[in-house]
Design a protein around this motif. Structure first.
Motif, PDB file in Angstrom:
ATOM      1  N   ALA A  52      15.567 -29.494  21.523  1.00  0.00           N
ATOM      2  CA  ALA A  52      15.427 -28.103  21.972  1.00  0.00           C
ATOM      3  C   ALA A  52      16.775 -27.390  22.079  1.00  0.00           C
ATOM      4  O   ALA A  52      16.868 -26.194  21.779  1.00  0.00           O
ATOM      5  N   ASP A  53      17.818 -28.104  22.477  1.00  0.00           N
ATOM      6  CA  ASP A  53      19.129 -27.459  22.652  1.00  0.00           C
ATOM      7  C   ASP A  53      19.737 -26.995  21.335  1.00  0.00           C
ATOM      8  O   ASP A  53      20.602 -26.120  21.323  1.00  0.00           O
ATOM      9  N   THR A  54      19.286 -27.572  20.218  1.00  0.00           N
ATOM     10  CA  THR A  54      19.828 -27.189  18.910  1.00  0.00           C
ATOM     11  C   THR A  54      18.752 -26.629  17.983  1.00  0.00           C
ATOM     12  O   THR A  54      18.915 -26.632  16.763  1.00  0.00           O
ATOM     13  N   CYS A  55      17.676 -26.156  18.575  1.00  0.00           N
ATOM     14  CA  CYS A  55      16.623 -25.471  17.827  1.00  0.00           C
ATOM     15  C   CYS A  55      16.403 -24.100  18.454  1.00  0.00           C
ATOM     16  O   CYS A  55      16.719 -23.890  19.625  1.00  0.00           O
ATOM     17  N   VAL A  56      15.853 -23.179  17.681  1.00  0.00           N
ATOM     18  CA  VAL A  56      15.605 -21.822  18.155  1.00  0.00           C
ATOM     19  C   VAL A  56      14.195 -21.407  17.770  1.00  0.00           C
ATOM     20  O   VAL A  56      13.769 -21.628  16.634  1.00  0.00           O
ATOM     21  N   VAL A  57      13.504 -20.805  18.717  1.00  0.00           N
ATOM     22  CA  VAL A  57      12.235 -20.133  18.450  1.00  0.00           C
ATOM     23  C   VAL A  57      12.475 -18.645  18.688  1.00  0.00           C
ATOM     24  O   VAL A  57      13.064 -18.261  19.706  1.00  0.00           O
ATOM     25  N   ALA A  58      12.036 -17.824  17.752  1.00  0.00           N
ATOM     26  CA  ALA A  58      12.087 -16.367  17.927  1.00  0.00           C
ATOM     27  C   ALA A  58      10.650 -15.884  18.044  1.00  0.00           C
ATOM     28  O   ALA A  58       9.791 -16.280  17.252  1.00  0.00           O
ATOM     29  N   GLU A  59      10.409 -15.046  19.027  1.00  0.00           N
ATOM     30  CA  GLU A  59       9.084 -14.482  19.240  1.00  0.00           C
ATOM     31  C   GLU A  59       9.154 -12.965  19.167  1.00  0.00           C
ATOM     32  O   GLU A  59      10.106 -12.365  19.651  1.00  0.00           O
ATOM     33  N   MET A  60       8.134 -12.394  18.557  1.00  0.00           N
ATOM     34  CA  MET A  60       7.985 -10.944  18.531  1.00  0.00           C
ATOM     35  C   MET A  60       6.641 -10.647  19.188  1.00  0.00           C
ATOM     36  O   MET A  60       5.601 -11.111  18.702  1.00  0.00           O
ATOM     37  N   ASP A  61       6.701  -9.928  20.286  1.00  0.00           N
ATOM     38  CA  ASP A  61       5.484  -9.622  21.044  1.00  0.00           C
ATOM     39  C   ASP A  61       4.678 -10.886  21.342  1.00  0.00           C
ATOM     40  O   ASP A  61       3.455 -10.907  21.242  1.00  0.00           O
ATOM     41  N   GLY A  62       5.383 -11.974  21.685  1.00  0.00           N
ATOM     42  CA  GLY A  62       4.730 -13.222  22.068  1.00  0.00           C
ATOM     43  C   GLY A  62       4.311 -14.129  20.926  1.00  0.00           C
ATOM     44  O   GLY A  62       3.828 -15.229  21.158  1.00  0.00           O
ATOM     45  N   GLU A  63       4.498 -13.698  19.676  1.00  0.00           N
ATOM     46  CA  GLU A  63       4.123 -14.517  18.515  1.00  0.00           C
ATOM     47  C   GLU A  63       5.373 -15.154  17.910  1.00  0.00           C
ATOM     48  O   GLU A  63       6.391 -14.491  17.727  1.00  0.00           O
ATOM     49  N   VAL A  64       5.304 -16.454  17.585  1.00  0.00           N
ATOM     50  CA  VAL A  64       6.429 -17.149  16.962  1.00  0.00           C
ATOM     51  C   VAL A  64       6.608 -16.604  15.545  1.00  0.00           C
ATOM     52  O   VAL A  64       5.716 -16.713  14.708  1.00  0.00           O
ATOM     53  N   VAL A  65       7.782 -15.985  15.303  1.00  0.00           N
ATOM     54  CA  VAL A  65       8.084 -15.401  13.994  1.00  0.00           C
ATOM     55  C   VAL A  65       9.364 -15.958  13.393  1.00  0.00           C
ATOM     56  O   VAL A  65       9.737 -15.604  12.277  1.00  0.00           O
ATOM     57  N   GLY A  66      10.052 -16.838  14.131  1.00  0.00           N
ATOM     58  CA  GLY A  66      11.276 -17.428  13.618  1.00  0.00           C
ATOM     59  C   GLY A  66      11.494 -18.814  14.182  1.00  0.00           C
ATOM     60  O   GLY A  66      11.060 -19.122  15.297  1.00  0.00           O
ATOM     61  N   TRP A  67      12.162 -19.645  13.401  1.00  0.00           N
ATOM     62  CA  TRP A  67      12.404 -21.044  13.793  1.00  0.00           C
ATOM     63  C   TRP A  67      13.661 -21.544  13.114  1.00  0.00           C
ATOM     64  O   TRP A  67      13.870 -21.303  11.916  1.00  0.00           O
ATOM     65  N   ILE A  68      14.490 -22.208  13.874  1.00  0.00           N
ATOM     66  CA  ILE A  68      15.593 -22.996  13.324  1.00  0.00           C
ATOM     67  C   ILE A  68      15.488 -24.378  13.934  1.00  0.00           C
ATOM     68  O   ILE A  68      15.353 -24.519  15.153  1.00  0.00           O
ATOM     69  N   SER A  69      15.528 -25.394  13.079  1.00  0.00           N
ATOM     70  CA  SER A  69      15.644 -26.772  13.565  1.00  0.00           C
ATOM     71  C   SER A  69      17.031 -27.260  13.194  1.00  0.00           C
ATOM     72  O   SER A  69      17.531 -26.971  12.106  1.00  0.00           O
ATOM     73  N   GLY A  70      17.636 -27.950  14.116  1.00  0.00           N
ATOM     74  CA  GLY A  70      18.977 -28.470  13.863  1.00  0.00           C
ATOM     75  C   GLY A  70      19.334 -29.554  14.859  1.00  0.00           C
ATOM     76  O   GLY A  70      18.568 -29.861  15.778  1.00  0.00           O
ATOM     77  N   HIS A  71      20.497 -30.119  14.655  1.00  0.00           N
ATOM     78  CA  HIS A  71      21.015 -31.134  15.585  1.00  0.00           C
ATOM     79  C   HIS A  71      22.525 -31.243  15.395  1.00  0.00           C
ATOM     80  O   HIS A  71      23.054 -30.877  14.338  1.00  0.00           O
ATOM     81  N   MET A  72      23.183 -31.722  16.413  1.00  0.00           N
ATOM     82  CA  MET A  72      24.599 -32.054  16.282  1.00  0.00           C
ATOM     83  C   MET A  72      24.661 -33.398  15.550  1.00  0.00           C
ATOM     84  O   MET A  72      23.920 -34.324  15.883  1.00  0.00           O
ATOM     85  N   ILE A  73      25.511 -33.486  14.543  1.00  0.00           N
ATOM     86  CA  ILE A  73      25.634 -34.726  13.780  1.00  0.00           C
ATOM     87  C   ILE A  73      26.368 -35.735  14.657  1.00  0.00           C
ATOM     88  O   ILE A  73      27.459 -35.440  15.163  1.00  0.00           O
ATOM     89  N   PRO A  74      25.783 -36.913  14.871  1.00  0.00           N
ATOM     90  CA  PRO A  74      26.420 -37.906  15.745  1.00  0.00           C
ATOM     91  C   PRO A  74      27.848 -38.233  15.301  1.00  0.00           C
ATOM     92  O   PRO A  74      28.126 -38.374  14.110  1.00  0.00           O
ATOM     93  N   ASN A  75      28.736 -38.306  16.269  1.00  0.00           N
ATOM     94  CA  ASN A  75      30.141 -38.679  16.082  1.00  0.00           C
ATOM     95  C   ASN A  75      30.930 -37.696  15.218  1.00  0.00           C
ATOM     96  O   ASN A  75      31.959 -38.061  14.646  1.00  0.00           O
ATOM     97  N   LYS A  76      30.436 -36.470  15.085  1.00  0.00           N
ATOM     98  CA  LYS A  76      31.158 -35.439  14.331  1.00  0.00           C
ATOM     99  C   LYS A  76      31.045 -34.132  15.106  1.00  0.00           C
ATOM    100  O   LYS A  76      30.088 -33.923  15.840  1.00  0.00           O
ATOM    101  N   ASN A  77      31.999 -33.259  14.912  1.00  0.00           N
ATOM    102  CA  ASN A  77      31.946 -31.933  15.516  1.00  0.00           C
ATOM    103  C   ASN A  77      31.264 -30.980  14.542  1.00  0.00           C
ATOM    104  O   ASN A  77      31.841 -29.997  14.106  1.00  0.00           O
ATOM    105  N   ALA A  78      30.011 -31.302  14.208  1.00  0.00           N
ATOM    106  CA  ALA A  78      29.292 -30.525  13.204  1.00  0.00           C
ATOM    107  C   ALA A  78      27.847 -30.318  13.639  1.00  0.00           C
ATOM    108  O   ALA A  78      27.183 -31.246  14.095  1.00  0.00           O
ATOM    109  N   LEU A  79      27.396 -29.086  13.463  1.00  0.00           N
ATOM    110  CA  LEU A  79      26.004 -28.726  13.699  1.00  0.00           C
ATOM    111  C   LEU A  79      25.297 -28.766  12.351  1.00  0.00           C
ATOM    112  O   LEU A  79      25.761 -28.148  11.390  1.00  0.00           O
ATOM    113  N   PHE A  80      24.190 -29.492  12.270  1.00  0.00           N
ATOM    114  CA  PHE A  80      23.400 -29.528  11.046  1.00  0.00           C
ATOM    115  C   PHE A  80      22.157 -28.681  11.250  1.00  0.00           C
ATOM    116  O   PHE A  80      21.386 -28.908  12.184  1.00  0.00           O
TER     117      PHE A  80
END
Length: 182
Positions: free
Chosen positions: A55-83
């Motif tokens: 959840a900390d590296t994912c995003v839900v976007a809602e418009m008027d209560g409906e899910v209209v956007g999504w990003i799934s991601g994670h911090m890459i283990p042992n690297k300073n990189a967001l995937f």
């Protein structure tokens, strides 16, 4: 419905919010991804686990209560990189710059402050994703580079196009500016 009422409904101001997902978002995220070709569909269970465990590296976007956007991601283990694994924007929310706004929202989170780069993979023919990540790189002043990473023959047994690893540099000042704007 009379035309004038239909027009009124489309002109009505819409409320857009971005937030961390939770497990109850899994089904709506799964349905959104299914609407967003050429994104690969995962199982509903996968989207549920992403929404809960990452959840900390994912995003839900809602418009008027409906899910209209999504990003799934994670911090890459042992690297300073967001995937960033997937970015999905509903046809109802296209043209609003939502994909870039969700990326800005995500990179402004505390969990991403140590990230020096954002990585994602894109097939060469996915013009919408290339446009999104190029726009994001320009917006934050980051450098974008790419190289073949998961190849058709070596990794996909000839059944999927080569995925190019895209890397965008994230400077601390750019991340701070993005955080202030969000």
């Amino acid at each position: 419905m009379p035309k004038d009422l239909a027009d009124f409904d489309t002109l009505r101001p819409r409320t857009l919010t971005m937030r961390r997902p939770d497990s109850t978002d899994g089904a709506a995220v799964w349905e959104l991804v299914r609407q967003c070709k050429p994104l690969d569909e995962n199982s509903m269970y996968c989207n549920l686990v992403q929404a809960e465990h990452f959840a900390d590296t994912c995003v839900v976007a809602e418009m008027d209560g409906e899910v209209v956007g999504w990003i799934s991601g994670h911090m890459i283990p042992n690297k300073n990189a967001l995937f960033v694994w997937q970015v999905a924007v509903s046809p109802k929310a296209r043209g609003l710059g939502l994909g870039r706004r969700m990326l800005e929202h995500l990179t402004a989170r505390d969990i991403c402050t140590e990230a020096t780069c954002l990585n994602t993979t894109i097939t060469k023919d996915n013009e919408a994703s290339w446009a999104l990540f190029r726009s994001f790189a320009r917006e934050i002043g980051g450098k974008l580079s790419d190289r073949a990473h998961y190849t058709r023959d070596t990794h996909f047994d000839g059944k999927h196009a080569t995925e190019h690893m895209v890397t965008i540099t994230l400077s601390q000042s750019a991340t701070a500016q993005t955080a202030q704007a969000a």
